[in-house]
Design an enzyme around this catalytic site. Sequence first.
Site, PDB file in Angstrom:
ATOM      1  N   LEU A   1       0.863  -1.188   0.000  1.00  0.00           N
ATOM      2  CA  LEU A   1       0.000   0.000   0.000  1.00  0.00           C
ATOM      3  C   LEU A   1       0.889   1.224   0.000  1.00  0.00           C
ATOM      4  O   LEU A   1       1.688   1.398   0.923  1.00  0.00           O
ATOM      5  CB  LEU A   1      -0.800  -0.052   1.299  1.00  0.00           C
ATOM      6  N   HIS A   2       0.800   2.043  -1.039  1.00  0.00           N
ATOM      7  CA  HIS A   2       1.614   3.263  -1.001  1.00  0.00           C
ATOM      8  C   HIS A   2       1.048   4.418  -1.820  1.00  0.00           C
ATOM      9  O   HIS A   2       1.615   5.507  -1.823  1.00  0.00           O
ATOM     10  CB  HIS A   2       3.037   2.970  -1.477  1.00  0.00           C
ATOM     11  N   ARG A   3      -0.061   4.199  -2.546  1.00  0.00           N
ATOM     12  CA  ARG A   3      -0.592   5.288  -3.381  1.00  0.00           C
ATOM     13  C   ARG A   3      -0.990   6.464  -2.515  1.00  0.00           C
ATOM     14  O   ARG A   3      -1.656   6.281  -1.494  1.00  0.00           O
ATOM     15  CB  ARG A   3      -1.859   4.839  -4.112  1.00  0.00           C
TER      16      ARG A   3
END
Length: 361
Positions: free
Chosen positions: A202-204
Amino acid sequence: MNVVLVSGARPNFMKIAPIHRALAGRPRFRSFLLHTGQHYDDVMSLRFFRDLGLEKPDADLEVGSLSHAAQTGAVLTRFDRFLDTHPTDLVLVVGDVNSTLACALTAVKRGILVAHVEAGLRSFDRRMPEEINRVLTDAVAHILFITEESAAENLRREGIPDERVHFVGNVMVDTLLANRERALKIDPVVPLPKGPYALVTLHRPSNVDREEDLMRAVAILEETSSRLPVLFPVHPRTAAALERTGLRGRLERADGVALLPPLGYLDFLRLFLGAAVLLTDSGGIQEESTALGIPCVTLRENTERPITVEEGTNEVCGLDREKILGVVDGVLAGRGKGGRVPALWDGRAAERIASVLEGLF
Ligand code: UD1
């Protein structure tokens, strides 16, 4: 021909590696590995060179983390200076990060040919920085290599002549297939759960920058972990957001969640190969899941890689709790989405790219 191969951020390195190898096998080309330094931590950059058997980059522009404008600008000016002293016939860029656009733009303004690998993908969501990078890079590139047919349609709609577009397959899958057996031989960074487990990335910005989105994601991961163990290597952007919002503690307290540091290519692949399901907002992982036949839940509202949904194992769920847990429950009940491997995702994309370039020059 002097070819500069550009990489800047984590998802670039595994795409550049097979192209570097394919060009090295053809005497017509002399390639130069350029790192922009957009990602600079060992585990976000040089670790990948080592894991992938790439030699160290020949030059590093060392731009580091900055605002989008400052980072793109820094790559523009530093790459321009680099080109002053390095005669270059072709600049090859991959993917959709800020370095991709900046190097393409610098080169094209100097009259240097630009090839874009992974062209034509569109989420049609202009709030995504990567979508802007994709559209603009394709608008200036001379040679466009695509991974799926939807990209050809998108490029046609944008007025790019078909002669410039080459359907070659997926270089990321080249790297995946070339490293699968190696990854299986290494010890996992954590003991693998006995039964099925989920692997999460998860990094957006759209998921982690605003507290309310991150809180929803954290709540979904907590619920997922009550069904099966969750392994979660945490990207630096996400680590900072979890600290800032105090949400890290919630994940640490959840019994089934293992928070891990960012992992190198082989360590991540080792966990990937044993996973029952992926939960991710990455672009590349949607493709890798499809190539490996592992169900994938995409934690985004859309995907620029529709073939992973149409033919592969991907389901686009946003941060919709019911949808996500529905997919996870389906996987646990043995009803995970199957699929087939898309055309030309066969481990030979980089060779096709080299052949096209050889044919053109
Ligand atoms: C960038 C790409 C994104 C890609 C992602 C993969 C753009 C617009 N975005 O986003 O498409 O999916 O890389 O990781 O190009 N940081 C470190 N060490 C590093 C690099 C970054 O600690 O080596 C930290 C910094 O605090 C930085 C934050 O991570 O502010 C985010 O990094 P940044 O490069 O701005 O964007 P990514 O989210 O990584």
